[in-house]
Structure formats: structure tokens, C-alpha cells
Design an enzyme around this catalytic site. Structure first.
Site, PDB file in Angstrom:
ATOM      1  N   LYS A  24       0.832  -1.203   0.000  1.00 33.36           N
ATOM      2  CA  LYS A  24       0.000   0.000   0.000  1.00 33.36           C
ATOM      3  C   LYS A  24       0.869   1.256   0.000  1.00 33.36           C
ATOM      4  O   LYS A  24       0.619   2.206  -0.757  1.00 33.36           O
ATOM      5  CB  LYS A  24      -0.901   0.011   1.248  1.00 33.36           C
ATOM      6  CG  LYS A  24      -1.656   1.330   1.449  1.00 33.36           C
ATOM      7  CD  LYS A  24      -2.425   1.340   2.747  1.00 33.36           C
ATOM      8  CE  LYS A  24      -1.590   1.751   3.938  1.00 33.36           C
ATOM      9  NZ  LYS A  24      -1.366   3.220   4.012  1.00 33.36           N
ATOM     10  N   ASN A  25       1.886   1.274   0.824  1.00 33.72           N
ATOM     11  CA  ASN A  25       2.699   2.478   0.966  1.00 33.72           C
ATOM     12  C   ASN A  25       3.643   2.711  -0.216  1.00 33.72           C
ATOM     13  O   ASN A  25       4.226   3.785  -0.335  1.00 33.72           O
ATOM     14  CB  ASN A  25       3.506   2.427   2.268  1.00 33.72           C
ATOM     15  CG  ASN A  25       2.614   2.571   3.488  1.00 33.72           C
ATOM     16  OD1 ASN A  25       1.542   3.164   3.409  1.00 33.72           O
ATOM     17  ND2 ASN A  25       3.041   2.019   4.619  1.00 33.72           N
ATOM     18  N   CYS A 118      -5.224  13.409  13.111  1.00 36.82           N
ATOM     19  CA  CYS A 118      -4.911  12.030  12.759  1.00 36.82           C
ATOM     20  C   CYS A 118      -5.038  11.167  14.001  1.00 36.82           C
ATOM     21  O   CYS A 118      -4.574  11.538  15.081  1.00 36.82           O
ATOM     22  CB  CYS A 118      -3.497  11.933  12.199  1.00 36.82           C
ATOM     23  SG  CYS A 118      -3.022  10.270  11.708  1.00 36.82           S
ATOM     24  N   ARG A 123       1.159  14.509  12.363  1.00 35.40           N
ATOM     25  CA  ARG A 123       2.069  14.247  11.254  1.00 35.40           C
ATOM     26  C   ARG A 123       2.287  15.572  10.524  1.00 35.40           C
ATOM     27  O   ARG A 123       1.666  15.841   9.508  1.00 35.40           O
ATOM     28  CB  ARG A 123       1.468  13.228  10.281  1.00 35.40           C
ATOM     29  CG  ARG A 123       1.225  11.848  10.865  1.00 35.40           C
ATOM     30  CD  ARG A 123       0.755  10.931   9.761  1.00 35.40           C
ATOM     31  NE  ARG A 123       0.469   9.595  10.220  1.00 35.40           N
ATOM     32  CZ  ARG A 123       0.146   8.590   9.408  1.00 35.40           C
ATOM     33  NH1 ARG A 123       0.060   8.800   8.115  1.00 35.40           N
ATOM     34  NH2 ARG A 123      -0.115   7.403   9.870  1.00 35.40           N
ATOM     35  N   LEU A 127       7.912  19.703   6.668  1.00 37.22           N
ATOM     36  CA  LEU A 127       9.053  19.278   5.859  1.00 37.22           C
ATOM     37  C   LEU A 127       8.718  19.347   4.367  1.00 37.22           C
ATOM     38  O   LEU A 127       9.574  19.678   3.549  1.00 37.22           O
ATOM     39  CB  LEU A 127       9.484  17.861   6.248  1.00 37.22           C
ATOM     40  CG  LEU A 127       9.964  17.677   7.695  1.00 37.22           C
ATOM     41  CD1 LEU A 127      10.318  16.219   7.959  1.00 37.22           C
ATOM     42  CD2 LEU A 127      11.173  18.560   7.982  1.00 37.22           C
ATOM     43  N   ASP A 307       4.540   0.815  12.287  1.00 37.17           N
ATOM     44  CA  ASP A 307       3.346   0.142  11.789  1.00 37.17           C
ATOM     45  C   ASP A 307       3.207  -1.291  12.282  1.00 37.17           C
ATOM     46  O   ASP A 307       2.194  -1.941  12.021  1.00 37.17           O
ATOM     47  CB  ASP A 307       3.334   0.145  10.254  1.00 37.17           C
ATOM     48  CG  ASP A 307       2.864   1.474   9.668  1.00 37.17           C
ATOM     49  OD1 ASP A 307       2.412   2.334  10.447  1.00 37.17           O
ATOM     50  OD2 ASP A 307       2.942   1.641   8.439  1.00 37.17           O
ATOM     51  N   ILE A 329       7.820   7.413  17.005  1.00 35.18           N
ATOM     52  CA  ILE A 329       7.463   8.034  15.727  1.00 35.18           C
ATOM     53  C   ILE A 329       6.222   8.913  15.849  1.00 35.18           C
ATOM     54  O   ILE A 329       6.216  10.075  15.435  1.00 35.18           O
ATOM     55  CB  ILE A 329       7.247   6.969  14.633  1.00 35.18           C
ATOM     56  CG1 ILE A 329       8.449   6.017  14.568  1.00 35.18           C
ATOM     57  CG2 ILE A 329       7.006   7.637  13.280  1.00 35.18           C
ATOM     58  CD1 ILE A 329       9.751   6.659  14.197  1.00 35.18           C
ATOM     59  N   ARG A 399      -8.262  -0.295   4.546  1.00 38.17           N
ATOM     60  CA  ARG A 399      -7.340   0.718   4.034  1.00 38.17           C
ATOM     61  C   ARG A 399      -6.006   0.096   3.640  1.00 38.17           C
ATOM     62  O   ARG A 399      -5.338   0.581   2.724  1.00 38.17           O
ATOM     63  CB  ARG A 399      -7.096   1.807   5.078  1.00 38.17           C
ATOM     64  CG  ARG A 399      -8.264   2.756   5.285  1.00 38.17           C
ATOM     65  CD  ARG A 399      -7.820   3.962   6.115  1.00 38.17           C
ATOM     66  NE  ARG A 399      -6.623   4.548   5.539  1.00 38.17           N
ATOM     67  CZ  ARG A 399      -5.554   4.915   6.248  1.00 38.17           C
ATOM     68  NH1 ARG A 399      -5.513   4.748   7.548  1.00 38.17           N
ATOM     69  NH2 ARG A 399      -4.505   5.441   5.640  1.00 38.17           N
TER      70      ARG A 399
END
Length: 420
Positions: A24-25, A118, A123, A127, A307, A329, A399
Site C-alpha cells: 500500500k505504501n 490524525c 504528522r 518538511l 506500523d 514516531i 485501508r
């Protein structure tokens, strides 16, 4: 409302073979890269997950055409119809921010909604914005939208204050059509970044340092079409490795890349699971009832992935002793713990640390999924909890996991999706 119902028990074992889906990513930035060219981009090994359909809806709104057949996808953006990524789509999937760099680079204009809140913590997109400004973009924030303009982006040197996969990907794509050389420092090393770079190179981009912390991009006037294979999903693979370890089962994973899972495999072996590399694309996990506790700290790749944190906490509830899981994170990624407590887990949270005391026998209960990986952890817990577990808001699973209940059924799980 869709729900997942699981009938589990303490001695349940998963056995069999499953195929790991595409990442997915990795596929999301690959799809947005099609904005950089008027020619067709063909992608293989597409995971049929909700996030893919969300990004394709956005691409359609922007002016793209696509054709999805089974797990193959072609995308083409001959002409832009809109420069705007709406809040409705961006809030559904934060990865929509990845259209910002390509739109700006090819068309000189982009309007993208701020992602907003989120469930797993803040997040910040600073940047992304600061990097694009250094490339020469003029950016303002108005009425909840990022408005960016640039007659032409110009190469520069950018050092990321911290590693960010999304910012790295966005700026690499933008730099491909910038004038001159761009040097990106402290880039993310996650496998999804090199996979995107490989696609861009096939499209005609000039990129050096693929897979390293320093990447050099020589801008070109235009990019062309390409055919590209999406890498396997390392988080789905890790989740099924944990499922085998948790249930004292025996699962063979095919269509995966074991070298992307080194840290996860190392942690599983430390806790007592047996992991065998059958070949370059297959792994076998064999669980054990004598799991050992351990301390884990999440960190950017090649460290332990955030994750996989929620899923690993479930594993540690079945280890004999105390484990400390530190999340570095995201600042609000322990929402699943309250639901695990409902199943009987013994977990205390102190700031960024979860103290997991095992071994605890879990019992089925009604729970609610708060995000993608939290829902995966509840599925794992439900498999070994005695009795019936109900997971509300199951659409979170969709998702990032393709047909997870069907794959688990094939391994012997008593799991089904229900609508109420």
C-alpha cells in the site's frame, strides 16, 4: 457499520500458505507520480485496498484516467482538469498530500487541503512545505488549504530535520522536473522510497543514491511512460508472521521480500518463534507456546517499524514476563491498548512507553478499531482470545489489508465480516 466477528480460543493454530499483496505504501506515491508525465504509467502487483481506490478517485478529479484490472493498473494524465485535492479526500487518506510536489513541478500550481487531525498522532507537513519553498515555490496557507505556485522549480540542497517518508517522496518527485541539481540529505530509507525512485528512473528521471540517505536528482525537461512492479507489503507480511507466532501455528508466506523484514524477523526469533527463509520470496513461521518478553523501540527503517508496534504488543501479552514497547514516531499511537484491556490484557502506558505484563489469557469482547494498524492488532488478539470478539469500524482494515478475513479463513480462522 461493518464489523469483524472472530471466534477464537487460547489453543487455536493457523496453518497453511498465503500470498502477500503489493505494498500500500509503495503504490500510492507510484500512482501520484503519473502526474509528472502525459504518458501512461502501468503498475503491477496492485493491492486492492481502500487507500488505492481513494487515491484513484483523487486522480480522476485532477483529470487522470485509469484502468484497473485485477491487480494491474494503468494511469494517464494527459491534461489537468483541476489543481485541487479536496479536504474530503485528503482527510480520508493523508497520502493525498503526495500530489503536491508532482502538480507543482509539472503545472506550476497546486491547491491541497491540510490533512487535519490524525488518530495516531500529529504528522506535520512542515518538511514538505519548507522543501518545496527551497525549490522555489511560493506557498501560503489559506482557509485550510496549501496554495503553492512556481513558474519553475530550481535545484537546491535540502536537509530534512528528521526522516519523513512522505516528504522524501514528495520532494524527489518535484525535483525530477526542477531546473538543475537537487541534493536531498537525511532521506528516509524505507523500501517504498527506492521503489518509487526505480519507477521515476524508468520514466526518464536522473537519480543517484537510490536507497541511501543522500540522493541527487538532475532535473529533466519532461518524463515519459513506464511499466513498474510494486514491491510486496512488508507490514502485511509482518502481521501474518505475528499471526503464526501468536497461534503456535505454521504459515508459509509467498510473494514477499524477506530482506525487507530483517528487524521484524530478528524480534520474532528473539521471542522464540522459528522463521525460515525458504527462498528469495518465501518465508515460513512456526510458533511456540513459550514466548519470551523483550523491549522494543520503534524507529525509522531499518529499525523496528511503528506500523508493527500494535501487533507486537499483542504478541507480548502472551510472553512470560514484562516487555517495554517505546513509540518514538507518533505521539498518539497507543489507542489500541484500551481495546486490548477489554480483552484482558495487562498493559500500563507511561508517556511514550507501554508496559506489557504477560502471560495473560485473553477473552473475547466487543471492541472498536481506531486506525489501520490498531484494527490489525485487534484481529490478532481476537484469534487467541477465548470466545467471541467483535471489532467495530472494520473498514479501517480495508485501508491497508487486502481481503484479510479471507486469507485468515484459508489458514483456518473462524472469522467473518458482518453488517449491522
Amino acid at each position: 457499520m461493518e464489523k469483524i466477528k472472530i471466534l477464537g480460543n487460547h489453543s487455536f493454530q493457523l496453518k497453511g500458505k498465503i500470498k502477500i499483496s503489493g505494498s500500500k505504501n509503495a503504490v500510492l506515491p507510484a500512482i501520484t507520480a503519473s502526474l509528472l508525465t502525459k504518458e501512461k504509467i502501468r503498475l503491477k502487483n496492485i493491492p486492492l485496498v481502500k487507500d488505492v481506490f481513494t487515491i484513484l478517485t483523487l486522480m480522476k478529479e485532477l483529470g487522470g484516467d485509469y484502468n484497473l484490472k485485477k491487480n494491474s493498473l494503468s494511469v494517464q494524465v494527459k491534461k489537468i482538469r483541476s489543481y485541487e485535492a479536496s479536504y474530503e479526500l485528503v482527510r480520508a487518506m493523508r497520502a493525498s498530500i503526495l500530489v503536491l510536489g508532482p502538480l507543482l513541478a509539472r503545472y506550476g500550481k497546486a491547491v491541497v487541503a491540510l490533512p487535519g487531525g490524525c488518530a495516531i498522532g500529529s504528522r506535520p507537513i512542515d518538511l514538505h512545505i519548507h522543501g518545496l519553498e527551497k525549490l522555489g515555490a511560493s506557498i501560503s496557507l489559506e482557509h485550510g488549504y496549501i496554495k503553492a505556485e512556481a513558474k519553475k522549480l530550481h535545484g537546491t540542497e535540502i536537509t530534512f530535520e528528521k526522516k519523513s517518508v512522505g516528504a522524501t517522496e514528495n520532494l524527489i518527485m518535484a525535483a525530477c522536473l526542477a531546473q538543475g541539481e537537487t541534493v536531498l540529505k537525511n532521506c528516509s530509507l524505507e523500501p517504498e522510497v527506492p521503489n518509487l525512485c526505480e519507477l521515476l528512473v524508468k520514466m526518464g528521471a536522473k537519480i543517484e543514491g537510490v536507497g541511501r540517505e543522500i540522493i541527487r536528482i538532475q532535473g529533466v525537461k519532461e518524463l515519459g511512460g513506464a511499466t513498474h512492479q510494486i514491491i510486496p507489503d512488508r507490514i502485511e507480511a509482518g502481521t501474518f508472521l505475528l499471526a503464526g507466532a501468536l497461534t503456535h501455528g505454521e504459515i508459509v508466506l509467498t510473494h514477499t521480500l524477506p530482506n525487507h523484514l530483517d528487524t521484524i524477523i530478528e524480534k520474532l526469533r528473539f521471542s522464540g518463534a522459528k522463521i525460515e527463509k525458504l527462498n528469495n520470496h518465501s518465508l515460513k513461521v512456526t510458533g511456540t507456546p513459550e514466548l519470551r518478553p523483550q523491549d522494543i523501540t520503534t524507529s525509522p527503517y531499518p529499525g523496528f517499524p511503528t506500523d508493527m508496534q500494535a501487533q507486537f504488543i499483542v504478541l507480548m501479552t502472551q510472553a512470560y514476563g514484562t516487555s517495554i514497547i517505546t513509540e518514538t514516531i507518533f505521539d498518539r499511537r497507543f489507542s489500541h491498548i484500551n481495546e486490548l484491556l477489554r480483552l484482558g490484557a495487562n498493559i500500563d502506558v507511561y508517556g511514550d512507553k507501554a508496559i506489557v505484563k504477560g502471560k495473560t489469557l485473553l477473552s473475547g469482547a466487543e471492541t472498536i478499531a481506531t486506525d489501520l494498524r490498531a484494527s490489525a492488532s485487534l484481529v490478532l488478539a481476537g484469534l487467541i482470545a477465548n470466545g467471541k470478539t467483535i471489532i467495530n469500524d472494520a473498514e479501517h482494515l480495508d485501508r491497508g489489508y487486502e481481503k484479510i478475513e479471507e486469507k485468515l479463513k484459508a489458514l483456518g480462522a473462524h472469522i467473518e465480516r458482518i453488517n449491522e
